[in-house]
Scaffold this motif. Sequence first.
Motif, PDB file in Angstrom:
ATOM      1  N   VAL A  87       0.831  -1.202   0.000  1.00 30.16           N
ATOM      2  CA  VAL A  87       0.000   0.000   0.000  1.00 30.16           C
ATOM      3  C   VAL A  87       0.863   1.248   0.000  1.00 30.16           C
ATOM      4  N   ARG A  88       0.241   2.349  -0.372  1.00 31.96           N
ATOM      5  CA  ARG A  88       0.869   3.658  -0.222  1.00 31.96           C
ATOM      6  C   ARG A  88       0.644   4.163   1.193  1.00 31.96           C
ATOM      7  N   ALA A  89       1.399   5.176   1.561  1.00 29.54           N
ATOM      8  CA  ALA A  89       1.127   5.922   2.792  1.00 29.54           C
ATOM      9  C   ALA A  89       0.551   7.271   2.387  1.00 29.54           C
ATOM     10  N   GLY A  90      -0.536   7.663   3.028  1.00 26.14           N
ATOM     11  CA  GLY A  90      -1.136   8.959   2.725  1.00 26.14           C
ATOM     12  C   GLY A  90      -1.965   8.940   1.453  1.00 26.14           C
ATOM     13  N   GLY A  91      -2.376  10.120   1.045  1.00 20.93           N
ATOM     14  CA  GLY A  91      -3.160  10.258  -0.178  1.00 20.93           C
ATOM     15  C   GLY A  91      -4.462   9.489  -0.117  1.00 20.93           C
ATOM     16  N   ASP A  92      -4.745   8.755  -1.202  1.00 20.41           N
ATOM     17  CA  ASP A  92      -6.005   8.004  -1.290  1.00 20.41           C
ATOM     18  C   ASP A  92      -5.849   6.564  -0.846  1.00 20.41           C
ATOM     19  N   THR A  93      -4.824   6.285  -0.052  1.00 23.16           N
ATOM     20  CA  THR A  93      -4.535   4.896   0.306  1.00 23.16           C
ATOM     21  C   THR A  93      -5.643   4.237   1.117  1.00 23.16           C
ATOM     22  N   VAL A  94      -6.337   4.990   1.952  1.00 24.56           N
ATOM     23  CA  VAL A  94      -7.364   4.367   2.801  1.00 24.56           C
ATOM     24  C   VAL A  94      -8.492   3.814   1.939  1.00 24.56           C
ATOM     25  N   GLY A 139       4.903   0.243   0.969  1.00 25.77           N
ATOM     26  CA  GLY A 139       6.017  -0.003   0.060  1.00 25.77           C
ATOM     27  C   GLY A 139       7.024   1.113  -0.021  1.00 25.77           C
ATOM     28  N   ARG A 140       6.602   2.352   0.269  1.00 23.57           N
ATOM     29  CA  ARG A 140       7.501   3.505   0.136  1.00 23.57           C
ATOM     30  C   ARG A 140       7.198   4.498   1.247  1.00 23.57           C
ATOM     31  N   TRP A 141       7.877   4.337   2.371  1.00 26.30           N
ATOM     32  CA  TRP A 141       7.663   5.248   3.492  1.00 26.30           C
ATOM     33  C   TRP A 141       8.630   6.425   3.370  1.00 26.30           C
ATOM     34  N   PRO A 142       8.096   7.660   3.243  1.00 21.12           N
ATOM     35  CA  PRO A 142       8.978   8.810   3.034  1.00 21.12           C
ATOM     36  C   PRO A 142       9.665   9.245   4.323  1.00 21.12           C
ATOM     37  N   GLU A 143      10.787   9.926   4.159  1.00 22.24           N
ATOM     38  CA  GLU A 143      11.509  10.475   5.299  1.00 22.24           C
ATOM     39  C   GLU A 143      11.906  11.912   4.978  1.00 22.24           C
ATOM     40  N   PRO A 144      11.320  12.907   5.642  1.00 24.77           N
ATOM     41  CA  PRO A 144      10.371  12.722   6.744  1.00 24.77           C
ATOM     42  C   PRO A 144       8.949  12.542   6.222  1.00 24.77           C
ATOM     43  N   PRO A 145       8.112  11.834   6.976  1.00 27.17           N
ATOM     44  CA  PRO A 145       6.713  11.697   6.570  1.00 27.17           C
ATOM     45  C   PRO A 145       5.933  12.972   6.861  1.00 27.17           C
ATOM     46  N   GLY A 146       4.930  13.227   6.034  1.00 29.51           N
ATOM     47  CA  GLY A 146       4.059  14.365   6.269  1.00 29.51           C
ATOM     48  C   GLY A 146       2.844  13.963   7.081  1.00 29.51           C
ATOM     49  N   PRO A 147       1.960  14.897   7.370  1.00 26.81           N
ATOM     50  CA  PRO A 147       0.759  14.583   8.156  1.00 26.81           C
ATOM     51  C   PRO A 147      -0.116  13.508   7.518  1.00 26.81           C
ATOM     52  N   GLU A 182       0.833  10.995   5.570  1.00 20.49           N
ATOM     53  CA  GLU A 182       1.462   9.685   5.736  1.00 20.49           C
ATOM     54  C   GLU A 182       1.340   9.206   7.180  1.00 20.49           C
ATOM     55  N   ARG A 183       1.647  10.092   8.123  1.00 15.13           N
ATOM     56  CA  ARG A 183       1.566   9.697   9.536  1.00 15.13           C
ATOM     57  C   ARG A 183       0.137   9.327   9.918  1.00 15.13           C
ATOM     58  N   GLY A 184      -0.815  10.108   9.427  1.00 16.21           N
ATOM     59  CA  GLY A 184      -2.214   9.865   9.791  1.00 16.21           C
ATOM     60  C   GLY A 184      -2.793   8.606   9.189  1.00 16.21           C
ATOM     61  N   SER A 185      -2.194   8.112   8.108  1.00 15.03           N
ATOM     62  CA  SER A 185      -2.757   6.931   7.433  1.00 15.03           C
ATOM     63  C   SER A 185      -2.423   5.629   8.153  1.00 15.03           C
ATOM     64  N   VAL A 186      -1.410   5.625   9.013  1.00 14.60           N
ATOM     65  CA  VAL A 186      -0.968   4.379   9.643  1.00 14.60           C
ATOM     66  C   VAL A 186      -2.082   3.751  10.475  1.00 14.60           C
ATOM     67  N   ALA A 187      -2.690   4.538  11.342  1.00 15.30           N
ATOM     68  CA  ALA A 187      -3.767   4.005  12.187  1.00 15.30           C
ATOM     69  C   ALA A 187      -4.946   3.536  11.345  1.00 15.30           C
ATOM     70  N   ASP A 188      -5.254   4.264  10.268  1.00 15.28           N
ATOM     71  CA  ASP A 188      -6.366   3.865   9.409  1.00 15.28           C
ATOM     72  C   ASP A 188      -6.079   2.538   8.713  1.00 15.28           C
ATOM     73  N   ARG A 224       4.642   2.734  14.784  1.00 12.38           N
ATOM     74  CA  ARG A 224       3.466   3.574  15.032  1.00 12.38           C
ATOM     75  C   ARG A 224       3.819   4.753  15.922  1.00 12.38           C
ATOM     76  N   GLN A 225       4.659   4.523  16.909  1.00 16.38           N
ATOM     77  CA  GLN A 225       5.061   5.584  17.817  1.00 16.38           C
ATOM     78  C   GLN A 225       5.888   6.649  17.084  1.00 16.38           C
ATOM     79  N   ARG A 226       6.795   6.191  16.228  1.00 17.25           N
ATOM     80  CA  ARG A 226       7.609   7.131  15.450  1.00 17.25           C
ATOM     81  C   ARG A 226       6.763   7.899  14.457  1.00 17.25           C
ATOM     82  N   ALA A 227       5.789   7.187  13.860  1.00 17.35           N
ATOM     83  CA  ALA A 227       4.954   7.820  12.831  1.00 17.35           C
ATOM     84  C   ALA A 227       4.011   8.831  13.446  1.00 17.35           C
TER      85      ALA A 227
END
Length: 236
Positions: free
Chosen positions: A140-147, A170-178, A180-186, A233-236
């Motif tokens: 999956v992607r992080a962020g965007g329309d991934t959910v 598949g591609r976790w950015p560094e640094p992640p934006g809001p 990307e970080r917000g999509s992890v829990a979803d 999850r804690q880092r994200a």
Amino acid sequence: MSVLVVTGTAAGVGKTVVAAAVTALALGRGWPAAVVKLAQTGLAAGADGDVDRVIRLSGAATTFELARFPDRLSPAAAARTSGMPPVSLSGAAGLVRELAESNRLVVVEGTGGLLERYDEDGATVAGLARALRAQVLVVVRAGGDTVNHTALTLEALANRGLDLAGLVIGRWPEPPGPAERGSVADLEMLAARPLAGALPEGAGDLDPKAFAEVARRGLSATLGGVFDPAEFRQRA
């Protein structure tokens, strides 16, 4: 886990790098492993494709690319446009079963998403996974329309009675934006389980030794690594 089907929520999410990471970890444990790419689209004959990338990153020696089409389309459309025969997923199933007899792990990488069409009859990776009774690893992607894309993919899996091996970013950015970080829990809520991994953006450009370490840290224990979803999850 003798056969693992790797699919994605869309094209370009990092399926090939994840497939290479799973393969690298298996080979690192001394497991015989094979990789099957069902169809390569958008590349001319002779150009390096996804299988070549898997070989470079993981060192896999038993690899197959079942078809190649020059147009960057779905496998069915690419075969139709080029006038070439489509990929036979029934033939692919036979090959995978044969490989599974002599390999501890067979990684099957699809093209595009779970319901991408491979022929005019509507054959899909979902149907192949069901025929093989294989687990499906969703990249999956992080962020965007991934959910939304992930929810649709997981619903299609569940409706077909397929077994989810996990979700991997598949591609976790560094640094992640809001986003990307917000999509992890979803993503974890949709899968009803922790993430099975997250590979850093650019992992596919590493040398094999560095890639093996990134794979180890980026994939969960069920895939042969040491990825800690709670720590991530804690880092994200």
